[in-house]
Design a protein around this motif. Structure first.
Motif, PDB file in Angstrom:
ATOM      1  N   PRO A  98      -4.509   3.567  -2.661  1.00  0.00           N
ATOM      2  CA  PRO A  98      -3.254   4.217  -2.275  1.00  0.00           C
ATOM      3  C   PRO A  98      -2.636   5.027  -3.409  1.00  0.00           C
ATOM      4  O   PRO A  98      -2.087   6.111  -3.173  1.00  0.00           O
ATOM      5  CB  PRO A  98      -2.349   3.046  -1.881  1.00  0.00           C
ATOM      6  CG  PRO A  98      -3.295   1.974  -1.467  1.00  0.00           C
ATOM      7  CD  PRO A  98      -4.474   2.116  -2.371  1.00  0.00           C
ATOM      8  N   GLY A 122       0.817  -1.207   0.000  1.00  0.00           N
ATOM      9  CA  GLY A 122       0.000   0.000   0.000  1.00  0.00           C
ATOM     10  C   GLY A 122       0.851   1.258   0.000  1.00  0.00           C
ATOM     11  O   GLY A 122       0.587   2.206  -0.753  1.00  0.00           O
ATOM     12  N   VAL A 123       1.901   1.270   0.822  1.00  0.00           N
ATOM     13  CA  VAL A 123       2.816   2.422   0.872  1.00  0.00           C
ATOM     14  C   VAL A 123       3.525   2.594  -0.469  1.00  0.00           C
ATOM     15  O   VAL A 123       3.708   3.719  -0.958  1.00  0.00           O
ATOM     16  CB  VAL A 123       3.841   2.239   2.009  1.00  0.00           C
ATOM     17  CG1 VAL A 123       4.915   3.326   1.953  1.00  0.00           C
ATOM     18  CG2 VAL A 123       3.145   2.256   3.359  1.00  0.00           C
ATOM     19  N   PHE A 160       1.196   4.206  -2.934  1.00  0.00           N
ATOM     20  CA  PHE A 160       1.002   5.600  -2.542  1.00  0.00           C
ATOM     21  C   PHE A 160       2.176   6.447  -3.027  1.00  0.00           C
ATOM     22  O   PHE A 160       1.982   7.533  -3.604  1.00  0.00           O
ATOM     23  CB  PHE A 160       0.861   5.699  -1.023  1.00  0.00           C
ATOM     24  CG  PHE A 160       0.807   7.114  -0.517  1.00  0.00           C
ATOM     25  CD1 PHE A 160      -0.388   7.827  -0.535  1.00  0.00           C
ATOM     26  CD2 PHE A 160       1.945   7.736  -0.028  1.00  0.00           C
ATOM     27  CE1 PHE A 160      -0.446   9.132  -0.080  1.00  0.00           C
ATOM     28  CE2 PHE A 160       1.903   9.036   0.432  1.00  0.00           C
ATOM     29  CZ  PHE A 160       0.706   9.739   0.401  1.00  0.00           C
TER      30      PHE A 160
END
Length: 317
Positions: free
Chosen positions: A166, A34-35, A38
């Motif tokens: 994200p 997810g990071v 993003f």
């Protein structure tokens, strides 16, 4: 990265994660992915996409090579591939053929070879974005139901939550953190590589517990490497011929060759994590890992050959 992947596979083979450790690792991996998306959203410049988007013929050809030529070759040569590989490894070959193109390395090789870099930025980025939607659809159509792979409602929602949202959040946040992300590219690269290594370790840990290496003996591994080399060779020959057949300039040809012949490990691993059953994921990502390393080596050689050509007026893109 190649050495780190080998080290992770070796570590998972000797000390596979099990029980509570494996459960915690799965959660950490999902957070890292997810990071990663993003940061990719925050890094991707909308202006760069708009600047290259007008070259629609080039982008259309790249997308057709990525999402049509690769799958057609995998399906067309299935009987021959199955003479060399197990059905599980063939599914891995098919899965990698359904993935989008890489972003970072496609652009890097295009720049090194004096190709059309703005078009490469646009083409590779659009391919990566479309892959979040197209790859699950193609998996549902092309991969047999018996494999357990596919875009069920749960997997679609997982892709939306884990990858798409994200990324969109990163695009929205770019106006505030875009400059910081651009100045800390090593952070994005670290998260990129870290998430891949975590997923690979998790997948191979589960597979080793189930006896992966007894199912992939050295001779089979050699056959898999051979299939990956032949697949890349055929695609690069066809893509180069198409670029010249349709009259593209040399810089555009370079962009088409590098963006249309490569497959993304960074996108493929998270998608496999969502779309492929846990029991099969290691056998599916093994061809992708090998193909990714082979394409980097081959493209580095080809980029060097392109870069040594005489400077022409068409090179001023």
């Amino acid at each position: 990265m190649t050495l780190m992947l080998l080290a992770v596979v070796a570590a998972a083979s000797i000390f596979p994660a099990q029980g509570d450790v494996a459960a915690v690792l799965k959660i950490v991996t999902m957070v890292m992915i997810g990071v990663l998306f993003f940061l990719h959203g925050a890094k991707l410049s909308s202006a760069a996409i708009i600047a290259g988007a007008t070259h629609w013929r080039l982008h259309l050809l790249v997308l057709l090579c990525t999402f049509a030529l690769f799958p057609v070759l995998a399906l067309l040569f299935k009987p021959a591939i199955l003479l060399l590989l197990t059905p599980e490894l063939y599914l891995g070959i098919l899965f990698l053929c359904l993935l989008p193109s890489t972003v970072q390395s496609s652009i890097a090789f295009t720049a090194a070879a004096r190709g059309n870099v703005p078009a490469a930025v646009c083409s590779a980025s659009v391919s990566s974005l479309l892959g979040i939607v197209l790859t699950p659809l193609l998996v549902s159509v092309a991969m047999p139901a018996s494999s357990g792979a596919g875009a069920s409602l749960d997997s679609v929602l997982m892709i939306v939550y884990q990858l798409l949202l994200p990324f969109i959040a990163g695009q929205i946040a770019r106006r505030w953190i875009g400059g910081w992300v651009d100045r800390h590219k090593s952070l994005v690269r670290g998260v990129d590589q870290g998430s891949i290594l975590l997923v690979v370790f998790s997948a191979f840990s589960a597979a080793v517990v189930e006896g992966l290496w007894s199912r992939v003996p050295p001779a089979m591994l050699g056959n898999l490497i051979l299939v990956c080399i032949l697949l890349l060779a055929v695609v690069m020959l066809v893509v180069t011929w198409l670029a010249r057949r349709f009259g593209f300039s040399k810089p555009d040809e370079i962009t088409i060759v590098f963006c249309g012949s490569k497959k993304s490990l960074a996108t493929g691993i998270p998608l496999a994590h969502v779309l492929i059953p846990a029991a099969s994921i290691s056998m599916v990502v093994l061809p992708l890992m090998l193909f990714h390393q082979i394409q980097l080596i081959v493209c580095a050689v080809i980029a060097g050959r392109y870069a040594r050509r005489p400077v022409e007026p068409a090179d001023d893109v």
